[in-house]
Design a protein around this motif. Structure first.
Motif, PDB file in Angstrom:
ATOM      1  N   GLU A  51      25.971   5.959   4.685  1.00 27.08           N
ATOM      2  CA  GLU A  51      25.229   6.477   3.540  1.00 27.08           C
ATOM      3  C   GLU A  51      24.720   5.303   2.733  1.00 27.08           C
ATOM      4  OE1 GLU A  51      28.170   8.805   1.509  1.00 27.08           O
ATOM      5  OE2 GLU A  51      29.042   7.068   0.532  1.00 27.08           O
ATOM      6  N   GLY A  52      23.719   5.577   1.930  1.00 20.89           N
ATOM      7  CA  GLY A  52      23.203   4.500   1.104  1.00 20.89           C
ATOM      8  C   GLY A  52      22.151   4.973   0.130  1.00 20.89           C
ATOM      9  N   THR A  53      21.890   4.096  -0.822  1.00 22.60           N
ATOM     10  CA  THR A  53      20.892   4.353  -1.857  1.00 22.60           C
ATOM     11  C   THR A  53      19.951   3.165  -1.937  1.00 22.60           C
ATOM     12  OG1 THR A  53      22.479   5.663  -3.108  1.00 22.60           O
ATOM     13  CG2 THR A  53      20.568   4.850  -4.313  1.00 22.60           C
ATOM     14  N   LEU A  54      18.681   3.456  -2.025  1.00 23.69           N
ATOM     15  CA  LEU A  54      17.647   2.444  -2.208  1.00 23.69           C
ATOM     16  C   LEU A  54      17.005   2.697  -3.553  1.00 23.69           C
ATOM     17  CD1 LEU A  54      17.741   3.396   0.894  1.00 23.69           C
ATOM     18  CD2 LEU A  54      15.589   2.208   1.085  1.00 23.69           C
ATOM     19  N   VAL A  55      16.729   1.647  -4.280  1.00 26.29           N
ATOM     20  CA  VAL A  55      15.979   1.764  -5.523  1.00 26.29           C
ATOM     21  C   VAL A  55      14.743   0.890  -5.372  1.00 26.29           C
ATOM     22  CG1 VAL A  55      15.948   1.374  -8.008  1.00 26.29           C
ATOM     23  CG2 VAL A  55      18.042   2.200  -6.902  1.00 26.29           C
ATOM     24  N   THR A  56      13.585   1.544  -5.320  1.00 22.82           N
ATOM     25  CA  THR A  56      12.329   0.800  -5.289  1.00 22.82           C
ATOM     26  C   THR A  56      11.866   0.676  -6.731  1.00 22.82           C
ATOM     27  OG1 THR A  56      11.172   2.874  -4.783  1.00 22.82           O
ATOM     28  CG2 THR A  56      11.655   1.419  -2.932  1.00 22.82           C
ATOM     29  N   ALA A  57      11.911  -0.551  -7.227  1.00 24.40           N
ATOM     30  CA  ALA A  57      11.583  -0.815  -8.631  1.00 24.40           C
ATOM     31  C   ALA A  57      10.069  -0.897  -8.828  1.00 24.40           C
ATOM     32  CB  ALA A  57      12.241  -2.129  -9.055  1.00 24.40           C
ATOM     33  N   GLU A  58       9.636  -0.792 -10.085  1.00 21.71           N
ATOM     34  CA  GLU A  58       8.204  -0.937 -10.397  1.00 21.71           C
ATOM     35  C   GLU A  58       7.665  -2.241  -9.813  1.00 21.71           C
ATOM     36  OE1 GLU A  58       6.119   1.292 -11.663  1.00 21.71           O
ATOM     37  OE2 GLU A  58       7.741   2.740 -11.893  1.00 21.71           O
ATOM     38  N   ASN A  59       8.432  -3.317  -9.959  1.00 21.67           N
ATOM     39  CA  ASN A  59       8.120  -4.575  -9.287  1.00 21.67           C
ATOM     40  C   ASN A  59       8.945  -4.577  -7.997  1.00 21.67           C
ATOM     41  OD1 ASN A  59       7.946  -7.146  -8.281  1.00 21.67           O
ATOM     42  ND2 ASN A  59       8.635  -8.161 -10.153  1.00 21.67           N
ATOM     43  N   PRO A  60       8.314  -4.469  -6.817  1.00 22.85           N
ATOM     44  CA  PRO A  60       9.068  -4.375  -5.571  1.00 22.85           C
ATOM     45  C   PRO A  60      10.126  -5.467  -5.390  1.00 22.85           C
ATOM     46  CG  PRO A  60       6.768  -3.941  -5.163  1.00 22.85           C
ATOM     47  CD  PRO A  60       6.867  -4.401  -6.587  1.00 22.85           C
ATOM     48  N   ALA A  61       9.901  -6.650  -5.926  1.00 20.47           N
ATOM     49  CA  ALA A  61      10.865  -7.745  -5.790  1.00 20.47           C
ATOM     50  C   ALA A  61      12.183  -7.441  -6.503  1.00 20.47           C
ATOM     51  CB  ALA A  61      10.272  -9.045  -6.327  1.00 20.47           C
TER      52      ALA A  61
ATOM     53  N   PRO B  50       0.825  -1.220   0.000  1.00 19.49           N
ATOM     54  CA  PRO B  50       0.000   0.000   0.000  1.00 19.49           C
ATOM     55  C   PRO B  50       0.856   1.267   0.000  1.00 19.49           C
ATOM     56  CG  PRO B  50      -0.768  -1.559   1.659  1.00 19.49           C
ATOM     57  CD  PRO B  50       0.545  -2.076   1.141  1.00 19.49           C
ATOM     58  N   GLY B  51       0.499   2.235  -0.868  1.00 18.16           N
ATOM     59  CA  GLY B  51       1.200   3.510  -0.929  1.00 18.16           C
ATOM     60  C   GLY B  51       2.581   3.450  -1.549  1.00 18.16           C
ATOM     61  N   TYR B  52       2.903   2.343  -2.170  1.00 21.38           N
ATOM     62  CA  TYR B  52       4.232   2.121  -2.735  1.00 21.38           C
ATOM     63  C   TYR B  52       4.602   3.198  -3.745  1.00 21.38           C
ATOM     64  CZ  TYR B  52       8.106  -0.439  -4.903  1.00 21.38           C
ATOM     65  OH  TYR B  52       9.330  -0.833  -5.390  1.00 21.38           O
ATOM     66  N   VAL B  53       5.863   3.654  -3.681  1.00 16.35           N
ATOM     67  CA  VAL B  53       6.386   4.647  -4.610  1.00 16.35           C
ATOM     68  C   VAL B  53       7.696   4.101  -5.193  1.00 16.35           C
ATOM     69  CG1 VAL B  53       7.285   6.989  -4.886  1.00 16.35           C
ATOM     70  CG2 VAL B  53       5.410   6.553  -3.272  1.00 16.35           C
ATOM     71  N   ALA B  54       7.736   3.959  -6.510  1.00 16.72           N
ATOM     72  CA  ALA B  54       8.967   3.524  -7.180  1.00 16.72           C
ATOM     73  C   ALA B  54       9.886   4.729  -7.346  1.00 16.72           C
ATOM     74  CB  ALA B  54       8.642   2.914  -8.536  1.00 16.72           C
ATOM     75  N   GLY B  55      11.194   4.494  -7.216  1.00 19.86           N
ATOM     76  CA  GLY B  55      12.151   5.577  -7.403  1.00 19.86           C
ATOM     77  C   GLY B  55      13.482   5.276  -6.750  1.00 19.86           C
ATOM     78  N   THR B  56      14.357   6.289  -6.791  1.00 22.85           N
ATOM     79  CA  THR B  56      15.668   6.193  -6.170  1.00 22.85           C
ATOM     80  C   THR B  56      15.672   7.089  -4.943  1.00 22.85           C
ATOM     81  OG1 THR B  56      16.722   5.742  -8.295  1.00 22.85           O
ATOM     82  CG2 THR B  56      18.146   6.551  -6.533  1.00 22.85           C
ATOM     83  N   TRP B  57      16.153   6.524  -3.829  1.00 20.02           N
ATOM     84  CA  TRP B  57      16.096   7.179  -2.525  1.00 20.02           C
ATOM     85  C   TRP B  57      17.498   7.265  -1.931  1.00 20.02           C
ATOM     86  CZ3 TRP B  57      10.903   7.892  -0.792  1.00 20.02           C
ATOM     87  CH2 TRP B  57       9.936   7.215  -1.540  1.00 20.02           C
ATOM     88  N   THR B  58      17.746   8.340  -1.176  1.00 17.46           N
ATOM     89  CA  THR B  58      19.000   8.503  -0.458  1.00 17.46           C
ATOM     90  C   THR B  58      18.709   8.422   1.038  1.00 17.46           C
ATOM     91  OG1 THR B  58      19.885   9.919  -2.195  1.00 17.46           O
ATOM     92  CG2 THR B  58      20.951  10.047  -0.047  1.00 17.46           C
ATOM     93  N   ILE B  59      19.507   7.632   1.742  1.00 19.96           N
ATOM     94  CA  ILE B  59      19.319   7.519   3.188  1.00 19.96           C
ATOM     95  C   ILE B  59      19.560   8.874   3.843  1.00 19.96           C
ATOM     96  CG2 ILE B  59      20.269   6.529   5.314  1.00 19.96           C
ATOM     97  CD1 ILE B  59      20.761   3.938   3.749  1.00 19.96           C
ATOM     98  N   ASP B  60      18.634   9.267   4.706  1.00 23.85           N
ATOM     99  CA  ASP B  60      18.742  10.481   5.507  1.00 23.85           C
ATOM    100  C   ASP B  60      19.364  10.073   6.848  1.00 23.85           C
ATOM    101  OD1 ASP B  60      18.424  12.675   7.144  1.00 23.85           O
ATOM    102  OD2 ASP B  60      16.273  12.899   6.802  1.00 23.85           O
TER     103      ASP B  60
END
Length: 184
Positions: free
Chosen positions: A44-54, A8-18
């Motif tokens: 530090e780190g980067t997360l990539v939430t893909a269109e398919n969460p897996a 629920p509420g999923y957003v695909a994109g590239t994220w930077t750890i705060d």
């Protein structure tokens, strides 16, 4: 047959750890009677939430010199060749290799590179949610836990106690509280 992961509420994109709103901490048995807790101040780190969460991924780096156990002498000893050997291995890095559902939570499979050794370390991951921040941005938050053996990473100092047991346990409990910001 695979089942699509629905969030629920999923957003695909590239994220930077705060790092200001995140924590990387650990605990280890001490003197067989209690646990010492500590954290790392710089990471530090980067997360990539893909269109398919897996298909999502994470990479993160922790500055081992930033260890803080609330005791400067202990921190300096942990930085030494007895433990982290930060002169030779100043960071540890985590790279995910897959994400899978685990009931209402997830397992983030990945590899931890610590002290010149790379080992598989799955993180039990709880997604806390996606949402707007007061600055017009979007945030994601999650909690994660794991347990590693310091001996598996070549950090094998043995300090026996009189009467049995050891000064410092082998098992390290890791706890992450991560908040990340969606990049424009």
């Amino acid at each position: 047959m695979t089942t699509a992961i629905q969030i629920p509420g999923y957003v695909a994109g590239t994220w930077t750890i705060d790092a200001t709103h995140s924590a990387v901490s650990f605990s280890v048995r001490h003197l067989m009677v209690s646990k010492v807790r500590g954290s790392f101040r710089t990471f530090e780190g980067t997360l990539v939430t893909a269109e398919n969460p897996a298909d999502s991924s994470v990479t993160a780096t922790i500055d081992l010199t930033s260890i803080d156990t609330n005791n400067a002498d202990r921190d300096n000893h942990i930085r030494s060749a007895d433990f982290f050997e930060v002169e030779k291995y100043p960071t540890m890095t985590y790279r995910s290799t897959g994400l899978r559902a685990d009931g209402d939570d997830f397992i983030l499979d990945g590899e931890l590179d610590l002290h010149g050794v790379v080992k598989s370390v799955p993180l039990k991951l709880e997604l806390n949610g996606f949402g707007p921040d007061p600055y017009g941005g979007t945030r994601v938050g999650f909690s994660a836990t794991a347990e590693i053996s310091r001996n598996d990473f070549g950090i094998d100092i043995h300090m026996p106690l009189d009467g049995g047991g050891v000064v410092i346990g082998d098992k390290i409990a890791i706890s992450l509280e991560i908040e990340a910001v969606l990049q424009a």
